[in-house]
Write a protein that holds these residues in place. Sequence first.
Motif, PDB file in Angstrom:
ATOM      1  N   GLY A  15      34.277  -1.890   3.547  1.00  0.00           N
ATOM      2  CA  GLY A  15      35.573  -1.386   3.981  1.00  0.00           C
ATOM      3  C   GLY A  15      36.675  -2.394   3.778  1.00  0.00           C
ATOM      4  N   GLY A  16      37.738  -1.977   3.066  1.00  0.00           N
ATOM      5  CA  GLY A  16      38.837  -2.882   2.758  1.00  0.00           C
ATOM      6  C   GLY A  16      40.116  -2.547   3.483  1.00  0.00           C
ATOM      7  N   GLY A  17      39.992  -2.079   4.716  1.00  0.00           N
ATOM      8  CA  GLY A  17      41.175  -1.889   5.547  1.00  0.00           C
ATOM      9  C   GLY A  17      41.489  -3.154   6.321  1.00  0.00           C
ATOM     10  N   GLN A  18      42.328  -3.013   7.366  1.00  0.00           N
ATOM     11  CA  GLN A  18      42.725  -4.209   8.114  1.00  0.00           C
ATOM     12  C   GLN A  18      41.538  -4.884   8.797  1.00  0.00           C
ATOM     13  OE1 GLN A  18      43.842  -1.124   8.877  1.00  0.00           O
ATOM     14  NE2 GLN A  18      43.576  -0.692  11.048  1.00  0.00           N
ATOM     15  N   ALA A  19      40.519  -4.120   9.188  1.00  0.00           N
ATOM     16  CA  ALA A  19      39.356  -4.717   9.841  1.00  0.00           C
ATOM     17  C   ALA A  19      38.530  -5.524   8.842  1.00  0.00           C
ATOM     18  CB  ALA A  19      38.506  -3.639  10.497  1.00  0.00           C
ATOM     19  N   TRP A  46      46.071   4.394   5.303  1.00  0.00           N
ATOM     20  CA  TRP A  46      47.490   4.261   5.626  1.00  0.00           C
ATOM     21  C   TRP A  46      48.367   4.799   4.501  1.00  0.00           C
ATOM     22  CZ3 TRP A  46      48.836   3.251  10.413  1.00  0.00           C
ATOM     23  CH2 TRP A  46      47.920   2.609  11.247  1.00  0.00           C
ATOM     24  N   ARG A  47      47.863   4.770   3.293  1.00  0.00           N
ATOM     25  CA  ARG A  47      48.649   5.247   2.160  1.00  0.00           C
ATOM     26  C   ARG A  47      48.567   6.766   1.987  1.00  0.00           C
ATOM     27  NH1 ARG A  47      49.617   0.551  -0.735  1.00  0.00           N
ATOM     28  NH2 ARG A  47      48.059  -1.081  -0.433  1.00  0.00           N
ATOM     29  N   THR A  48      47.434   7.351   2.383  1.00  0.00           N
ATOM     30  CA  THR A  48      47.164   8.733   1.992  1.00  0.00           C
ATOM     31  C   THR A  48      47.025   9.726   3.140  1.00  0.00           C
ATOM     32  OG1 THR A  48      44.762   8.375   1.964  1.00  0.00           O
ATOM     33  CG2 THR A  48      45.978   7.893  -0.059  1.00  0.00           C
ATOM     34  N   GLN A  49      46.813   9.264   4.372  1.00  0.00           N
ATOM     35  CA  GLN A  49      46.532  10.188   5.467  1.00  0.00           C
ATOM     36  C   GLN A  49      47.567  10.102   6.583  1.00  0.00           C
ATOM     37  OE1 GLN A  49      42.442  10.033   6.814  1.00  0.00           O
ATOM     38  NE2 GLN A  49      41.637   9.985   4.733  1.00  0.00           N
ATOM     39  N   ARG A  50      48.808   9.865   6.219  1.00  0.00           N
ATOM     40  CA  ARG A  50      49.886   9.812   7.199  1.00  0.00           C
ATOM     41  C   ARG A  50      51.049  10.651   6.690  1.00  0.00           C
ATOM     42  NH1 ARG A  50      46.070   7.841   9.340  1.00  0.00           N
ATOM     43  NH2 ARG A  50      45.919   5.872  10.472  1.00  0.00           N
ATOM     44  N   GLU A  82      56.038   3.579   5.446  1.00  0.00           N
ATOM     45  CA  GLU A  82      56.214   2.680   4.311  1.00  0.00           C
ATOM     46  C   GLU A  82      56.309   1.221   4.759  1.00  0.00           C
ATOM     47  OE1 GLU A  82      55.826   3.534   1.210  1.00  0.00           O
ATOM     48  OE2 GLU A  82      55.388   5.535   1.993  1.00  0.00           O
ATOM     49  N   GLU A  83      56.907   0.981   5.915  1.00  0.00           N
ATOM     50  CA  GLU A  83      56.974  -0.379   6.439  1.00  0.00           C
ATOM     51  C   GLU A  83      55.589  -0.880   6.834  1.00  0.00           C
ATOM     52  OE1 GLU A  83      61.248  -0.652   8.645  1.00  0.00           O
ATOM     53  OE2 GLU A  83      59.836   0.803   9.479  1.00  0.00           O
ATOM     54  N   ILE A  84      54.761   0.018   7.374  1.00  0.00           N
ATOM     55  CA  ILE A  84      53.393  -0.353   7.737  1.00  0.00           C
ATOM     56  C   ILE A  84      52.608  -0.746   6.489  1.00  0.00           C
ATOM     57  CG2 ILE A  84      51.236   0.460   8.766  1.00  0.00           C
ATOM     58  CD1 ILE A  84      52.984   2.482  10.364  1.00  0.00           C
ATOM     59  N   VAL A  85      52.755   0.051   5.425  1.00  0.00           N
ATOM     60  CA  VAL A  85      52.057  -0.246   4.182  1.00  0.00           C
ATOM     61  C   VAL A  85      52.516  -1.594   3.625  1.00  0.00           C
ATOM     62  CG1 VAL A  85      51.737   0.489   1.789  1.00  0.00           C
ATOM     63  CG2 VAL A  85      51.589   2.168   3.629  1.00  0.00           C
ATOM     64  N   GLN A  86      53.805  -1.886   3.703  1.00  0.00           N
ATOM     65  CA  GLN A  86      54.314  -3.178   3.238  1.00  0.00           C
ATOM     66  C   GLN A  86      53.729  -4.323   4.064  1.00  0.00           C
ATOM     67  OE1 GLN A  86      58.592  -2.903   3.369  1.00  0.00           O
ATOM     68  NE2 GLN A  86      58.662  -1.210   1.891  1.00  0.00           N
ATOM     69  N   TYR A  87      53.655  -4.136   5.380  1.00  0.00           N
ATOM     70  CA  TYR A  87      53.062  -5.152   6.246  1.00  0.00           C
ATOM     71  C   TYR A  87      51.601  -5.398   5.861  1.00  0.00           C
ATOM     72  CZ  TYR A  87      50.931  -7.023  10.539  1.00  0.00           C
ATOM     73  OH  TYR A  87      50.210  -7.758  11.443  1.00  0.00           O
ATOM     74  N   LEU A  88      50.864  -4.309   5.594  1.00  0.00           N
ATOM     75  CA  LEU A  88      49.450  -4.437   5.253  1.00  0.00           C
ATOM     76  C   LEU A  88      49.257  -5.009   3.852  1.00  0.00           C
ATOM     77  CD1 LEU A  88      48.127  -1.123   6.816  1.00  0.00           C
ATOM     78  CD2 LEU A  88      47.794  -3.443   7.673  1.00  0.00           C
ATOM     79  N   ASP A  89      50.128  -4.657   2.924  1.00  0.00           N
ATOM     80  CA  ASP A  89      50.039  -5.245   1.594  1.00  0.00           C
ATOM     81  C   ASP A  89      50.269  -6.762   1.653  1.00  0.00           C
ATOM     82  OD1 ASP A  89      49.403  -2.928   0.264  1.00  0.00           O
ATOM     83  OD2 ASP A  89      51.449  -2.492  -0.385  1.00  0.00           O
ATOM     84  N   GLN A 152      45.115  34.450   3.079  1.00  0.00           N
ATOM     85  CA  GLN A 152      46.522  34.131   2.834  1.00  0.00           C
ATOM     86  C   GLN A 152      47.079  33.097   3.809  1.00  0.00           C
ATOM     87  OE1 GLN A 152      45.322  37.035   3.824  1.00  0.00           O
ATOM     88  NE2 GLN A 152      46.643  38.065   5.345  1.00  0.00           N
ATOM     89  N   VAL A 153      46.338  32.773   4.854  1.00  0.00           N
ATOM     90  CA  VAL A 153      46.785  31.755   5.808  1.00  0.00           C
ATOM     91  C   VAL A 153      46.475  30.367   5.236  1.00  0.00           C
ATOM     92  CG1 VAL A 153      46.476  30.789   8.116  1.00  0.00           C
ATOM     93  CG2 VAL A 153      46.482  33.271   7.799  1.00  0.00           C
ATOM     94  N   VAL A 154      47.492  29.548   5.087  1.00  0.00           N
ATOM     95  CA  VAL A 154      47.323  28.192   4.578  1.00  0.00           C
ATOM     96  C   VAL A 154      46.746  27.319   5.686  1.00  0.00           C
ATOM     97  CG1 VAL A 154      48.522  26.142   3.723  1.00  0.00           C
ATOM     98  CG2 VAL A 154      49.178  28.412   2.889  1.00  0.00           C
ATOM     99  N   GLN A 155      45.675  26.593   5.370  1.00  0.00           N
ATOM    100  CA  GLN A 155      45.052  25.721   6.364  1.00  0.00           C
ATOM    101  C   GLN A 155      45.035  24.270   5.852  1.00  0.00           C
ATOM    102  OE1 GLN A 155      41.426  27.199   8.379  1.00  0.00           O
ATOM    103  NE2 GLN A 155      41.500  28.923   6.947  1.00  0.00           N
ATOM    104  N   LEU A 156      45.462  23.358   6.710  1.00  0.00           N
ATOM    105  CA  LEU A 156      45.433  21.941   6.399  1.00  0.00           C
ATOM    106  C   LEU A 156      44.879  21.169   7.591  1.00  0.00           C
ATOM    107  CD1 LEU A 156      48.990  21.360   4.812  1.00  0.00           C
ATOM    108  CD2 LEU A 156      46.838  21.663   3.581  1.00  0.00           C
ATOM    109  N   HIS A 157      44.217  20.073   7.318  1.00  0.00           N
ATOM    110  CA  HIS A 157      43.878  19.124   8.372  1.00  0.00           C
ATOM    111  C   HIS A 157      45.048  18.161   8.527  1.00  0.00           C
ATOM    112  CE1 HIS A 157      41.802  15.714  10.349  1.00  0.00           C
ATOM    113  NE2 HIS A 157      41.058  16.664  10.876  1.00  0.00           N
ATOM    114  N   SER A 158      45.146  17.512   9.672  1.00  0.00           N
ATOM    115  CA  SER A 158      46.249  16.579   9.908  1.00  0.00           C
ATOM    116  C   SER A 158      46.307  15.499   8.833  1.00  0.00           C
ATOM    117  CB  SER A 158      46.118  15.939  11.292  1.00  0.00           C
ATOM    118  OG  SER A 158      44.891  15.231  11.415  1.00  0.00           O
ATOM    119  N   ALA A 159      45.153  15.107   8.281  1.00  0.00           N
ATOM    120  CA  ALA A 159      45.130  14.084   7.237  1.00  0.00           C
ATOM    121  C   ALA A 159      45.833  14.542   5.969  1.00  0.00           C
ATOM    122  CB  ALA A 159      43.685  13.706   6.908  1.00  0.00           C
TER     123      ALA A 159
END
Length: 433
Positions: A15-19, A46-50, A82-89, A152-159
């Motif tokens: 895993g290459g996240g902050q942890a 952080w880049r794709t699920q927010r 975007e600021e969070i991603v910059q901090y993490l980068d 016909q009902v569009v369904q999405l997860h929060s991610a």
Amino acid sequence: MKNPTLPHHEVVVVGGGQAGLSISHGLKAEGIEHVVFEKHRAMHVWRTQRWDNFCLVTPNWQCALPGHPYRGDDPHGFMKREEIVQYLDAFRAHVDAPLREGVAVELVKPLPEGGFLVRSSEGECTAQQVVVASGGYHEPIVPRLAERLPAQVVQLHSAQYRNAAQLPPGKVLVVGSGQSGAQIAEDLHLAGREVVLAVGDAPRCARFYRGRDVVDWLADMGYYEMPVGQHPLREGVRDNTNHYVTGRDGGRDIDLRRFAIEGMQLYGALTGLDVDGATLRFAPRLREVLDQADRTYNGINASIDRYIDEQRLQAPPASVYEPVWQPAEERETLSLTGAGITSVLWCIGFAPDFRWLDAPVFNGRGHPVHDRGITRVPGLYFIGLPWLHTWGSGRFSGVARDAAFVVQRVTELRSTKVRTTVAPNALVDLAVV
């Protein structure tokens, strides 16, 4: 333990996240050879699920990754996505980890002679120790009844949610009122969309109370230093839903009752779908869950009141939240077509998926059993999980301490292995072989 035909690493970090990068930071400081495998790109979630308007719900000063504290000019503000991603980068650049992106770990298995076999999309290797830093939120939870909703009902997860324009015209049903559900419902509401919110058992808290951010008060009170073993719920706190609040526009409460006054339709938790495939059923507990959320809200504030009194601090007067709206009735059914619902957003969380880890360290629900990240299998560790040790374990505020503790154990076990593989009084370099 080594297989001479396979590459070997002292430590493999999954895993290459902050942890994971926090572990790498500590391992580099100790001079321990390691590799970090990341299935996607570093900080992928952080880049794709927010969503577009996502921001932190804790103040910026709590961003304290190892060697990389928040250094901006708004410590009591809330960084946007975007600021969070910059901090993490910037953290990634600071650590400069031996990171291999696009490498999916497919199997980790203890070896009889010690150490681990690690199979990934780029081949096999062995490792003396393994740190699992992939988090605990892997599989988006979507109930089976979703399969029976009209096509016909569009369904999405929060991610998958990004913004209101992503959805077709019509009402939006948001299922779940935890942090993501409440904030996404607010995002849609502020965008002028008609929202139906299925409210669950999530608690809530104030953003500001008696002149300060509630997080500041709780930090002074030592709440964020409390280990899981001292929490009244003990390990049960790991299953708790996070309190809903927001850092948006400088931070404020999320009051579902006020949303109701402004036109949002509130129901109890979604419980089922009639055989017609078009009529939703809800638990008749809306009043109960709203009242319970408010009791939590007032209870946290009351604990702050006691602290202020005990410390004899000067602060604005105390207050108690009084409901601004009550449901006139408990509505238990809703017709999708009759209500004009064209979209459903599932905001009911994620399930862990550690199927690739073949080790006896899990409970009956697929969650790892550990003590501050240390498992019963020597050399196997977890980090980045909610309440791994304290409230901040799954956040930017506590992962540095958790990483330091795990790295210390890695170092201790490594030293033990060295001592047990060197002949007594031998005048040799004590490097692990």
